[in-house]
Scaffold this motif. Structure first.
Motif, short mmCIF file in Angstrom:
data_model
loop_
_atom_site.label_atom_id
_atom_site.label_comp_id
_atom_site.label_asym_id
_atom_site.label_seq_id
_atom_site.Cartn_x
_atom_site.Cartn_y
_atom_site.Cartn_z
N PRO A 140 0.82 -1.23 0.00
CA PRO A 140 0.00 0.00 0.00
C PRO A 140 0.85 1.27 0.00
O PRO A 140 0.51 2.24 -0.68
N ARG A 141 1.95 1.25 0.75
CA ARG A 141 2.81 2.44 0.77
C ARG A 141 3.34 2.76 -0.62
O ARG A 141 3.33 3.92 -1.05
N LEU A 142 3.80 1.73 -1.34
CA LEU A 142 4.37 1.96 -2.66
C LEU A 142 3.30 2.37 -3.66
O LEU A 142 3.54 3.21 -4.54
N VAL A 143 2.10 1.80 -3.55
CA VAL A 143 1.01 2.18 -4.45
C VAL A 143 0.68 3.66 -4.28
O VAL A 143 0.50 4.40 -5.26
N VAL A 144 0.61 4.13 -3.03
CA VAL A 144 0.31 5.54 -2.78
C VAL A 144 1.45 6.42 -3.30
O VAL A 144 1.21 7.50 -3.86
N PHE A 317 4.01 2.63 6.60
CA PHE A 317 4.99 1.58 6.82
C PHE A 317 4.75 0.45 5.82
O PHE A 317 3.63 0.25 5.36
N ASP A 318 5.81 -0.28 5.52
CA ASP A 318 5.65 -1.56 4.82
C ASP A 318 5.42 -2.62 5.88
O ASP A 318 6.36 -3.06 6.56
N ASN A 603 -3.58 2.93 12.82
CA ASN A 603 -2.35 3.00 13.61
C ASN A 603 -1.48 1.80 13.26
O ASN A 603 -1.54 0.75 13.91
N PRO A 604 -0.68 1.91 12.20
CA PRO A 604 0.08 0.74 11.73
C PRO A 604 1.10 0.23 12.74
O PRO A 604 1.52 -0.92 12.65
N ARG A 605 1.48 1.05 13.70
CA ARG A 605 2.46 0.58 14.69
C ARG A 605 1.91 -0.58 15.52
O ARG A 605 2.66 -1.41 16.01
N THR A 606 0.60 -0.63 15.67
CA THR A 606 0.01 -1.74 16.42
C THR A 606 -0.04 -3.01 15.60
O THR A 606 -0.24 -4.09 16.12
N GLU A 607 0.17 -2.87 14.27
CA GLU A 607 0.13 -4.03 13.39
C GLU A 607 1.51 -4.62 13.16
O GLU A 607 1.66 -5.74 12.72
#
Length: 620
Positions: A140-144, A317-318, A603-607
């Motif tokens: 998702p990060r790279l797509v954006v 984040f990736d 909150n990607p940090r929780t993932e």
């Protein structure tokens, strides 16, 4: 404002038939032509010449100048009509009008004897279709990040303050026309062969330099060229007046394909952008760009160009993800030699059941991918996506087959998919799972079959004409592999060549001697397929065989030899094919309307306990 829309007549067919499926003479002509182009470039002072692409209209080479500059050279096929050859000069003119850091600039347009050559800068990296095939779904990060760069390009193209003084439409934005520099994660937009000056602006108002131009017939007829119909939008496909909105649709199809691991835009109803783990705002915007409602598409396009700079400032984040689990069995085996996969499917009957026009009733060609562009109109979006998903499987080093049966309670799938490169398993499994989910979203009854074979193993037999018998060359044999497998105690699980009866769309009737040998082969535990493709001057025999009962190898070999010894009895033209799975292991899947929503976490940090942080806005 409504405009009369005339359908475009010139279909764009980018695929080229595998050289291993060409006759000996045609393959030699192709090799000679490539050698001639290479020689011409060397005579002009370039070195390290390499063929990097080819299509229906021409060839693309790379080379290095005396000053070590990297250039790309585009040749047209001299066999093309003159008006198509002239398009290369028009492409050079349009490219010269573009001034953007993400567009490789024009170097020169040259004519050498009767050959036109377009010379331009070479962007570093590889095209995003190749990246997608290797990696599967992009993060998702790279797509954006890619989306932010595409929005920047589109904003520049629609400005009337550029070198041309009017908006420009690229007309063919797709993953293979985007070169990706993995080190910097930057893209470059290439291939301007479908580009034109926009007739309408983004508000659907005429773009004209003066009053006389407004009054001319040129604004009543489209100047648009048809890009790849796997990615362009409805307005461009249906011959609407050219507009910057065309490129919004190309971008939407491209971003969707990269995010989902597909090779087209059509799967968005069954596999929506909101199911791909993208940020919610971005996913809903992308679904809006792909929406069937033109007004919603325009609103989403405006939102995309206006809001992408803000969305690009998101810190993403990736996230670590587990490899996808295959929904049907996928076997990975080391390759003993190179594989050039080709897909042959019972596609015409599949389409006819969807009510598509019979535009190909007189075409019997194994590599039907080349004709998709001509007959996809009239099909549903998800049906198109399913066929494209099957076609994508053929871009991997894989052999085997699949059969999909639709019933009222769901779908039943038999497969034998043997991948010969373990590094590609994640991407290949993604492609397989996409195919399964797209099939689940098709509500109908019928059977679809597809064979995947190595074109390098195809046998070629030439003759003077259709009235002459085919004659086997000395030493010609059908290749096969041997692999030990446990005996099937339950004989009812044995799959048959004749499982679903003859394909009504295969018109070649094989002689009784070949059918007798196939029936005898059917009793031996093995998997494989054989396809006979009889042309007026040429017979192709495509095959893949894997013997699963080594004790019967002598009999197996004899039956294969018997098949070849009877080819002189083949009469008529057309295709006839047979496929046998290793055993019946049918997988059942219920129907679905669409995959459920799944978004990038707030909150990607929780993932992810140790994410790699990167600012998307660095793309700009």
């Amino acid at each position: 404002m409504t405009q009369a829309q005339a359908p475009l007549q010139q279909f764009y067919i980018p695929e080229e038939q595998s050289i291993y499926l060409l006759s000996h003479d045609d393959a030699k002509k192709l090799k000679d032509w490539v050698a001639l182009c290479t020689t011409q470039l060397e005579q002009l002072g370039y070195r390290d010449i390499e063929l990097i692409g080819k299509g229906a209209y021409g060839f693309v080479f790379s080379g290095v100048t005396a000053r070590d500059a990297q250039y790309v050279f585009k040749f047209t096929r001299v066999t093309l009509p003159q008006h198509l050859q002239d398009r290369l000069e028009e492409e050079a003119f349009m490219l010269e009008q573009v001034d953007h850091s993400r567009v490789p600039r024009l170097i020169a347009f040259q004519r050498l004897r009767n050959q036109s050559i377009l010379v331009m800068e070479r962007a570093p990296g590889e095209n995003l279709e190749e990246v997608s095939l290797r990696e599967g779904r992009l993060s998702p990060r790279l797509v954006v990040r890619i989306a932010a760069q595409l929005a920047d390009i589109l904003r520049s193209l629609r400005q009337e303050s550029g070198p041309a003084g009017r908006p420009i439409v690229h007309g063919d934005i797709k993953p293979s026309n985007l070169v990706f520099d993995a080190e910097r994660e930057n893209i470059a937009l290439i291939d301007w062969g479908s580009s034109v000056f926009a007739q309408l602006d983004e508000n659907q108002q005429f773009v004209a330099a003066n009053v006389m131009e407004l009054m001319s017939d040129n604004l009543q007829q489209t100047n648009a060229r048809l890009g790849d119909v796997y990615f362009i939008g409805e307005e461009q496909l249906n011959g609407g007046l050219s507009s910057p909105r065309f490129d919004e649709q190309g971008v939407a199809g491209t971003l969707y394909a990269l995010a989902s691991g597909q090779s087209c835009r059509f799967g968005h109803k069954a596999i929506p952008a909101t199911s791909l783990g993208l940020p919610m705002e971005f996913a809903r915007m992308l679904d809006g760009l792909l929406d069937p409602d033109p007004e919603r598409r325009r609103h989403a396009g405006d939102y995309f160009l206006k809001e992408m700079p803000r969305i690009a400032r998101t810190v993403m984040f990736d996230l670590e993800t587990s490899p996808p689990t295959p929904m049907v069995p996928v076997w990975v085996r080391p390759a003993k030699h190179e594989i050039d996969t080709v897909v042959y499917s019972s596609r015409k009957s599949f389409l006819r059941e969807e009510g598509a026009p019979e535009t190909l009733s007189d075409v019997n060609d194994v590599q039907l991918d080349r004709y998709y562009k001509n007959f996809m109109q009239g099909m549903g979006e998800t049906e198109k996506a399913f066929l494209a998903a099957v076609s994508r499987l053929g871009k991997y080093p894989v052999v085997g087959g699949l059969a999909v049966r639709w019933e009222t309670d769901g779908i039943y799938i038999d497969t034998s998919l043997n991948l010969h490169d373990s590094h590609l398993k994640t991407a290949f499994v993604t492609a397989v799972n996409n195919m399964v989910n797209l099939a689940r979203a098709i509500y109908r009854r019928g059977i679809f079959k597809s064979c995947l074979f190595n074109a390098r193993d195809t046998l070629h037999i030439d003759r003077e004409g259709p009235h002459q018998a085919f004659e086997l060359s000395p030493g010609m044999r059908l290749p096969y592999e041997v692999s030990a497998a446990p005996e099937l105690e339950d004989r009812s699980r044995m799959h048959s060549y004749f499982e679903d009866g003859p394909d009504p769309e295969e018109f070649l009737i094989l002689p009784e001697e070949i059918m007798t040998s196939l029936e005898a082969l059917n009793t031996i535990h093995h998997t494989g397929m054989i396809i006979f493709e009889a042309l007026p001057n040429h017979l192709k025999i495509h095959s893949y065989y894997r013997l699963l009962d080594p004790d019967r190898e002598e009999e197996f070999r004899r039956r294969l030899d018997d098949i070849l010894s009877a080819i002189g009895l083949i009469e008529g033209l057309g295709v006839s094919g047979f496929m046998k799975m290793p055993y019946k292991d049918t997988k059942f899947f219920p129907h679905i309307e669409r995959l459920p929503e799944r978004y990038y976490p707030k909150n990607p940090r929780t993932e992810d306990s140790s994410p790699t942080v990167q600012r998307v806005e660095d793309a700009l």
